[in-house]
Design an enzyme around this catalytic site. Structure first.
Site, short mmCIF file in Angstrom:
data_model
loop_
_atom_site.label_atom_id
_atom_site.label_comp_id
_atom_site.label_asym_id
_atom_site.label_seq_id
_atom_site.Cartn_x
_atom_site.Cartn_y
_atom_site.Cartn_z
N SER A 9 35.26 38.60 37.72
CA SER A 9 35.15 39.49 38.96
C SER A 9 36.49 40.62 39.18
O SER A 9 37.60 40.19 38.25
CB SER A 9 35.45 38.62 40.34
OG SER A 9 35.55 39.55 41.37
N TYR A 21 40.20 32.85 45.50
CA TYR A 21 39.19 32.95 44.60
C TYR A 21 39.51 33.89 43.56
O TYR A 21 39.21 33.80 42.43
CB TYR A 21 38.09 33.73 45.54
CG TYR A 21 36.88 34.37 44.55
CD1 TYR A 21 35.75 33.71 44.54
CD2 TYR A 21 36.88 35.79 44.35
CE1 TYR A 21 34.83 34.38 43.59
CE2 TYR A 21 35.76 36.28 43.74
CZ TYR A 21 34.66 35.49 43.27
OH TYR A 21 33.63 36.16 42.84
#
Length: 268
Positions: A138, A150
């Protein structure tokens, strides 16, 4: 027919991967927790593309689920030609507010499962001299939201893919990290989506990733804005990799017989 195993293959980016790969003629192994949803998706791919679709309901945050998928990846009678490590989870909230069990689930799915499944599939691919692994990272791996764990897991995916890729030249096997930014979704409860160029279509991200894989790249960043930023951030890394390769070749050329005192030579 080649076979692709896609984790998180029933929704979102995983579903986009499954759709494109089925259209390309891949038989599929779809992994997710919801068997009912998997069966629905599998039936659609069989009907629309005429491919074989195997359903493997498994929770990759649980040891039994992880072992089941590892076992499928190491089944020599049904080799997997492409592994897409897509399944991932993001806790909602800042680090100090999120329950520790939710944080651990991020590690289990975003890090541990990626490591274990990649380790399971690579040896057979290397023996065959063919195969590929796609690890979904990501843009958050470069620029994480405040207080989010995350982003740290996705930074690990980027670094992990980079180090594994360095071991594969000459094997016929490839590994690539897909680094998308914000992805549009029609899933219920998904965050509000804007109209700007920062919001990407999942199918476009998949197409870009597979095109970059065909070009033997190790990093794919869909979207002009994201690609420009990542290219700038990656420049120092590319320079360091080039230097490391040069140093590595130099040391190989200066290899000396075992038992020789190399203290001064290594210092140089």
């Amino acid at each position: 027919m080649p076979t692709a195993l896609v984790t998180g293959g029933s929704a979102g980016l995983g579903a986009a991967f499954a759709c494109r790969l089925a259209a390309d003629g891949y038989d599929l192994v779809l992994v997710a927790r919801d068997r009912h949803r998997l069966e629905q998706v599998a039936a659609a791919h069989r009907r629309d593309h005429g491919v074989s679709v195997e359903v493997l309901a498994a929770d990759l945050t649980e040891p039994a689920g992880l072992v089941a998928v590892q076992r499928r990846l190491t089944d020599g009678t049904r080799p997997v030609d492409l592994l897409v490590n897509n399944a991932g989870v993001e806790s909602d909230g800042e680090f100090v507010d999120v329950d520790v069990h939710d944080l651990q689930e991020e590690i289990d799915l975003n890090v541990t499962a990626v490591l274990r499944l990649t380790r399971a599939v690579l040896p057979a691919m290397i023996r065959r001299g063919d195969g590929a692994v796609v690890n979904v990272a990501s843009f958050a791996g470069y620029l994480a939201a405040r207080g989010s764990a995350y982003g740290a897991t996705k930074a690990w995916v980027l670094a992990f893919t980079d180090t594994v890729a360095a071991t594969l030249p000459g094997t016929g096997v490839q590994v690539i990290a897909l680094c998308p930014g914000r992805l549009r979704s029609d899933e219920p409860g998904h965050v509000k989506q804007g109209r700007s160029a920062l919001w990407l279509d999942p199918q476009m991200a998949v197409d870009r990733c597979l095109a970059d894989l065909a070009r033997e790249r190790t990093l794919s960043t869909p979207g002009l804005v994201y690609r420009a930023v990542v290219a700038t951030l990656e420049l120092p890394k590319r320079t360091l990799r080039s230097m490391a390769r040069l140093v590595g070749r130099g040391r190989e050329q200066r290899r000396v017989p075992r038992g020789t005192d190399t203290t001064m030579r290594l210092a140089g």
